[in-house]
Scaffold this active site. Structure first.
Site, PDB file in Angstrom:
ATOM      1  CB  CYS A 116      56.245  28.775  47.731  1.00 12.48           C
ATOM      2  SG  CYS A 116      54.525  28.537  47.324  1.00 12.48           S
ATOM      3  CG  HIS A 256      58.400  27.967  44.372  1.00 16.39           C
ATOM      4  ND1 HIS A 256      57.929  26.721  44.734  1.00 16.39           N
ATOM      5  CD2 HIS A 256      57.310  28.785  44.311  1.00 16.39           C
ATOM      6  CE1 HIS A 256      56.628  26.797  44.910  1.00 16.39           C
ATOM      7  NE2 HIS A 256      56.221  28.023  44.646  1.00 16.39           N
ATOM      8  CG  ASN A 286      53.274  25.863  43.497  1.00 19.48           C
ATOM      9  OD1 ASN A 286      53.980  25.330  44.348  1.00 19.48           O
ATOM     10  ND2 ASN A 286      52.936  27.137  43.543  1.00 19.48           N
TER      11      ASN A 286
HETATM   12  O1  UT7 Z   1      53.651  29.424  44.701  1.00 21.06           O
HETATM   13  C1  UT7 Z   1      53.088  30.389  45.517  1.00 21.06           C
HETATM   14  C2  UT7 Z   1      53.093  31.710  44.887  1.00 21.06           C
HETATM   15  N1  UT7 Z   1      52.147  31.743  43.816  1.00 21.06           N
HETATM   16  C3  UT7 Z   1      52.505  32.180  42.630  1.00 21.06           C
HETATM   17  O2  UT7 Z   1      53.643  32.484  42.403  1.00 21.06           O
HETATM   18  C4  UT7 Z   1      51.405  32.353  41.610  1.00 21.06           C
HETATM   19  C5  UT7 Z   1      51.566  33.653  40.901  1.00 21.06           C
HETATM   20  N2  UT7 Z   1      50.477  33.944  39.973  1.00 21.06           N
HETATM   21  C6  UT7 Z   1      50.329  33.271  38.825  1.00 21.06           C
HETATM   22  O3  UT7 Z   1      51.044  32.344  38.520  1.00 21.06           O
HETATM   23  C7  UT7 Z   1      49.277  33.756  37.878  1.00 21.06           C
HETATM   24  O4  UT7 Z   1      48.772  35.008  38.325  1.00 21.06           O
HETATM   25  C8  UT7 Z   1      48.072  32.775  37.688  1.00 21.06           C
HETATM   26  C9  UT7 Z   1      48.542  31.552  36.941  1.00 21.06           C
HETATM   27  C10 UT7 Z   1      47.484  32.409  39.026  1.00 21.06           C
HETATM   28  C11 UT7 Z   1      46.997  33.448  36.836  1.00 21.06           C
HETATM   29  O5  UT7 Z   1      47.556  33.868  35.612  1.00 21.06           O
HETATM   30  P1  UT7 Z   1      47.381  35.365  35.113  1.00 21.06           P
HETATM   31  O6  UT7 Z   1      48.094  35.460  33.834  1.00 21.06           O
HETATM   32  O7  UT7 Z   1      47.821  36.276  36.223  1.00 21.06           O
HETATM   33  O8  UT7 Z   1      45.836  35.446  34.869  1.00 21.06           O
HETATM   34  P2  UT7 Z   1      44.762  36.466  35.470  1.00 21.06           P
HETATM   35  O9  UT7 Z   1      44.388  36.067  36.855  1.00 21.06           O
HETATM   36  O10 UT7 Z   1      45.201  37.871  35.227  1.00 21.06           O
HETATM   37  O11 UT7 Z   1      43.551  36.192  34.516  1.00 21.06           O
HETATM   38  C12 UT7 Z   1      43.615  36.507  33.098  1.00 21.06           C
HETATM   39  C13 UT7 Z   1      42.350  35.987  32.457  1.00 21.06           C
HETATM   40  C14 UT7 Z   1      41.070  36.398  33.202  1.00 21.06           C
HETATM   41  O12 UT7 Z   1      40.069  36.579  32.240  1.00 21.06           O
HETATM   42  P3  UT7 Z   1      39.652  38.049  31.750  1.00 21.06           P
HETATM   43  O13 UT7 Z   1      39.212  38.783  32.997  1.00 21.06           O
HETATM   44  O14 UT7 Z   1      40.894  38.630  31.144  1.00 21.06           O
HETATM   45  O15 UT7 Z   1      38.566  37.781  30.787  1.00 21.06           O
HETATM   46  C15 UT7 Z   1      40.743  35.174  34.029  1.00 21.06           C
HETATM   47  O16 UT7 Z   1      39.377  35.069  34.333  1.00 21.06           O
HETATM   48  O17 UT7 Z   1      42.351  34.549  32.462  1.00 21.06           O
HETATM   49  C16 UT7 Z   1      41.174  34.062  33.093  1.00 21.06           C
HETATM   50  N3  UT7 Z   1      41.501  32.827  33.778  1.00 21.06           N
HETATM   51  C17 UT7 Z   1      41.436  31.628  33.196  1.00 21.06           C
HETATM   52  N4  UT7 Z   1      41.089  31.240  31.959  1.00 21.06           N
HETATM   53  C18 UT7 Z   1      41.144  29.934  31.677  1.00 21.06           C
HETATM   54  C19 UT7 Z   1      41.924  32.666  35.057  1.00 21.06           C
HETATM   55  N5  UT7 Z   1      42.146  31.370  35.305  1.00 21.06           N
HETATM   56  C20 UT7 Z   1      41.848  30.697  34.170  1.00 21.06           C
HETATM   57  C21 UT7 Z   1      41.871  29.351  33.816  1.00 21.06           C
HETATM   58  N6  UT7 Z   1      41.521  28.998  32.559  1.00 21.06           N
HETATM   59  N7  UT7 Z   1      42.260  28.386  34.666  1.00 21.06           N
END
Ligand code: UT7
Length: 329
Positions: A116, A256, A286
């Protein structure tokens, strides 16, 4: 006394495919919903490059647009530097292919891999070629066909990424416009949280790597999120401090586009109001190395000569950085 040469951006070109992948489309593929995607990331839709086409097919039109806008012949370009993690092939380089497709007959070029942060790394590299005095016109591009490495059964990654590319033309300037400063960083210990396991020399493609889905992006969202918020904000603040600038001196932050929440945190840390932040994540998602130049492409008509602009990125590697630009037209 000879005047210092800086690398000024003198044109921007971009390209996104027509085909859209909306949050509603993703609801049909994985267990997700529009509300979750919007609130957790800010994304509404992304573009997808269909058919047997590669990243060179995203970058070539962007390069052609630059030549047309600037009214110059392809033969005038001296070099092409491309930031990408999705080259058409392992070799030859995508830059090599784009030079051929766009008729840059006198240019040499290479791909640069910094995920990125690819555009920032490429911009600093391209600017150095100009600053050396050896090259007059260098194109720097960032672009990725992320759909080629996304696992569309993994709901935490497939909702984020899209395809797109953009490029800038750098020309020598002696009036102080262009790339003024850059702080680039890397930390290979971040590899464990964000990588593509196979397809390189460590784990060449095999039936096993394909069956294990090792040719897709592997991302642990939370650790990457935390490192991104800190990394992007810290380096942007350091860049301002080092150049004795405050948020008031900055016309635009070009972050980014990985997650709107990361962008908001960076803007807050820099003391910038959100109307000074370029944001198109809702339309393209992204696009990895494509996000920053795609913002410049979208906002080109609003930019004014003399604007101080900070570009900031964080991504796989980990790699991150921030660049200070003075807009030249
Ligand atoms: O560009 C390269 C660098 N990359 C980044 O900068 C990405 C950085 N990370 C992020 O943007 C975020 O971590 C994500 C968007 C990837 C994920 O968001 P988050 O707020 O960190 O979610 P999480 O992984 O902590 O998951 C929270 C909850 C989980 O459920 P439980 O365990 O709390 O019941 C996940 O299973 O959200 C659930 N979840 C979803 N729910 C609906 C994860 N993905 C999804 C989804 N739809 N697509």
């Amino acid at each position: 006394m000879t005047q210092k040469i800086t690398a000024a951006i003198t044109a921007v070109g971009g390209f996104v495919p027509e085909e859209k992948l909306t949050n509603a489309d993703l609801e049909k593929i994985v267990d997700t919903n529009d509300e979750w995607i919007r609130t957790r990331t800010g994304i509404e839709e992304r573009r997808i490059l269909k058919g047997e086409k590669g990243t060179s097919d995203l970058i070539t039109p962007a390069v052609q647009q630059i030549l047309k806008k600037r009214g110059i012949a392809p033969e005038e370009i001296d070099a092409l530097v491309i930031g990408t993690v999705t080259p058409d092939m392992m070799f030859p380089s995508t830059a090599n292919l784009v030079c051929h497709k766009a008729g840059l007959k006198n240019a040499w070029g290479f791909d640069l891999l910094a995920a990125c942060s690819g555009f920032l790394y490429a911009l600093t590299t391209g600017a150095s070629l100009i600053e050396s005095g050896r090259y007059k016109k260098v194109i720097v591009a960032g672009g990725d066909k992320m759909s080629s490495i996304v696992d569309y059964s993994d709901r935490t990654t497939c909702i984020i990424f899209g395809d797109g590319a953009a490029a800038v033309l750098l020309e020598a300037n002696t009036e102080g416009y262009g790339v003024l400063d850059s702080i680039l960083k890397s930390d290979g210990s971040g590899c464990q949280h964000l990588h593509m396991k196979a397809g390189g020399s460590l784990r060449p493609a095999s039936a096993e790597t394909v069956a294990n889905k090792e040719h897709f992006i592997y991302q642990e969202g939370q650790p990457v999120f935390k490192a991104a918020v800190k990394g992007m904000a810290d380096v942007s603040a350091e860049l301002l401090e080092r150049n004795k600038l405050t948020g008031d001196d900055i016309a635009w932050l070009v972050p980014h586009q990985a997650n709107k929440r990361i962008i908001d945190a960076t803007a807050d840390r820099m003391g910038l109001t959100h109307d000074k932040v370029m944001l198109n994540i809702m339309r393209y998602g992204n696009t990895t190395a494509g996000t920053i130049p795609l913002c410049l492409w979208d906002w080109e008509s609003k930019l004014k000569k003399g604007d101080n602009i900070v570009l900031a990125a964080f991504g796989g590697g980990f790699t991150w950085g921030a660049t200070l630009l003075k807009w030249g037209y």
